[in-house]
Scaffold this motif. Structure first.
Motif, PDB file in Angstrom:
ATOM      1  N   ASN A 126       0.837  -1.200   0.000  1.00 50.70           N
ATOM      2  CA  ASN A 126       0.000   0.000   0.000  1.00 50.70           C
ATOM      3  C   ASN A 126       0.870   1.247   0.000  1.00 50.70           C
ATOM      4  OD1 ASN A 126      -2.612  -1.374   0.433  1.00 50.70           O
ATOM      5  ND2 ASN A 126      -1.717  -1.931   2.403  1.00 50.70           N
ATOM      6  N   SER A 141      -5.901   0.977   5.319  1.00 48.29           N
ATOM      7  CA  SER A 141      -5.818   1.028   3.851  1.00 48.29           C
ATOM      8  C   SER A 141      -7.062   0.409   3.241  1.00 48.29           C
ATOM      9  CB  SER A 141      -4.580   0.284   3.353  1.00 48.29           C
ATOM     10  OG  SER A 141      -4.743  -1.119   3.531  1.00 48.29           O
ATOM     11  N   SER A 143      -7.088  -1.506   0.649  1.00 52.70           N
ATOM     12  CA  SER A 143      -6.823  -2.898   0.283  1.00 52.70           C
ATOM     13  C   SER A 143      -7.038  -3.819   1.472  1.00 52.70           C
ATOM     14  CB  SER A 143      -5.405  -3.048  -0.276  1.00 52.70           C
ATOM     15  OG  SER A 143      -4.447  -2.737   0.707  1.00 52.70           O
ATOM     16  N   TYR A 348      -2.164   1.057  -4.831  1.00 53.81           N
ATOM     17  CA  TYR A 348      -1.398  -0.117  -4.449  1.00 53.81           C
ATOM     18  C   TYR A 348       0.079   0.125  -4.782  1.00 53.81           C
ATOM     19  CZ  TYR A 348      -5.872  -2.624  -4.189  1.00 53.81           C
ATOM     20  OH  TYR A 348      -7.143  -3.033  -3.865  1.00 53.81           O
TER      21      TYR A 348
END
Length: 445
Positions: A126, A141, A143, A348
């Motif tokens: 990240n 994050s 993700s 990302y």
């Protein structure tokens, strides 16, 4: 937990490649079982009958971001799994899960046992904002949050603070809108999806009523697509609150935009500036939740305070920006928006899983030419000595590493959607196929 020994690793390598010792097949190892890995394998198996593929993956199960990165209310996006599964049933394709490249087995070892090795493990890191307060447990994050509601094992213990009324999502891409939508979607709709049970139970208790989606640039620079925007506007139980002054100058610029972009900005402007009609007005007035877009906002601090010995997020402080062309420039003025949860959807980042892999840490990619991995001349890595034993091909001041390729986000950076990975994988597969036809690929053991 069982740990493989180095002797065991070498036995596994022999197992993987043993059936090709006495045949004419070119044996290709693909590292990563997400879209890039499977699309590359798919193209290779179609291009040549004398190619066999092993796909290795650090997780027990395949499909990467298709399995763990797609919102559970978008099942149609996951349909590509069906074609991947059909390809995996080809007798020339094998799958090995629970294998960590760099620790269980090295790139150098793989290059000795396969004709070609393809790095297709994506971007699992990240990007960091590097601002004060970012380490707070209530700053997470996107993700990790996406992995949490999709059942990714490493994110199972995430505990997003859903006891607050306001959450801030940082970023104006599709993932940011996915996250916002999941925070606001009524639980009865989520119950019909394949969302992870632990996430569903937590979201069922959520007290979040407002989501602020903030980006550093303006309406013309948003990165989300019209499909995701339309879903947010029509989201049951929620109303959009767009500030009309953010869009007053936009309509006169729409005519200069490409068709797809034009449709997106038109929808934004209609939502912000036009009367939605009696029925839609009534729906919005009855909604218990709301979301808004903030433009020209760059986070500069996550403001926290200690409560019972725990650092709790109180607000995000933003610097207000102006635009210089498409570039955001800070004005020096700041504003704070209170919240109890901040989710960073700022991109990302690929990582290097093996020290022998050439890696451009600034760009977050593996240097390559059409998918062929390159290394600077006079490099002193283990792969450099490996290259000296092989026929050499040069590209400017770099040497192409024989048999080593890359595909997907590790090749291009984290850009595009699953469909765009298809064309990128085709380029890499063509490079491998060309090298096979030229006879430049060979197993070393």
């Amino acid at each position: 937990m069982f740990q493989r020994s180095r002797v065991c690793n070498r036995l596994l390598l022999k197992l993987w490649s043993c059936r090709f010792i006495h045949c004419d097949s070119s044996h290709v190892c693909i590292i990563g079982s997400g879209p890039a890995g499977f699309y590359t394998a798919q193209h290779l198996l179609k291009m040549a009958k004398n190619v066999s593929v092993d796909i290795i993956e650090k997780l027990p199960v395949p499909f990467g971001l298709v399995r763990y990165g797609v919102a559970p209310d978008h099942p149609e996006v996951k349909n590509v799994i069906n074609s991947f599964t059909a390809m995996a049933n080809d007798e020339r394709c094998r799958y090995f899960g629970n294998v960590n490249v760099g620790s269980d087995v090295t790139i150098s070892e793989l290059l000795q046992h396969y004709h070609a090795v393809v790095l297709a493990y994506g971007a699992e890191g990240n990007r960091q904002l590097n601002v004060p307060g970012e380490v707070s447990s209530e700053v997470i994050s996107a993700s990790d949050f996406v992995g949490w509601y999709n059942g990714l094992p490493k994110n199972a213990d995430l505990q997003p603070n859903l006891s607050c009324e306001t959450a801030i999502v940082l970023g104006h891409g599709n993932v940011a809108l996915d996250v916002a939508r999941m925070l606001l979607t009524p639980i009865q709709f989520l119950e019909k999806t394949d969302i992870a049970t632990h996430a569903l139970d937590t979201l069922r208790q959520s007290k979040i009523k407002r989501v602020v989606v903030a980006g550093r640039r303006g309406p013309l620079q948003v990165a989300f697509t019209i499909k995701e925007l339309r879903e947010m506007i029509r989201l049951p139980g929620s109303r959009p609150l767009l500030k009309s002054s953010d869009f007053t100058m936009i309509p006169e610029m729409i005519g200069q935009l490409p068709r797809q972009r034009k449709r997106l900005i038109e929808l934004l402007c209609r939502t912000a500036l036009e009367d939605p009609g009696e029925k839609e007005t009534a729906r919005r007035q009855a909604a218990q939740r709301e979301w808004t877009l903030k433009f020209l906002h760059s986070p500069v601090e996550f403001q926290t305070r200690t409560v019972d010995g725990v650092e709790c997020l109180q607000a995000v402080r933003f610097q207000l920006n102006s635009l210089d062309g498409d570039r955001a420039v800070g004005t020096g003025h700041t504003v704070s928006i209170p919240c109890g949860l901040a989710i960073k959807s700022v991109g990302y980042q690929s990582i290097c899983v093996d020290p022998d892999i050439p890696f451009d840490s600034n760009r977050g990619i593996i240097p390559n030419v059409c998918g062929r991995v390159v290394i600077p001349l006079n490099s002193d890595t283990t792969l450099a000595s490996f290259i000296l034993k092989c026929p050499q091909t040069f590209h400017g001041s770099q040497t192409i590493i024989p048999g080593l390729y890359c595909s997907g986000w590790i090749k291009t950076g984290p850009v595009g959607v699953i469909a765009s990975t298809l064309n990128d994988a085709l380029e890499t597969a063509k490079s491998i196929s060309e090298d096979i036809d030229k006879g430049v690929l060979q197993r070393r053991l």
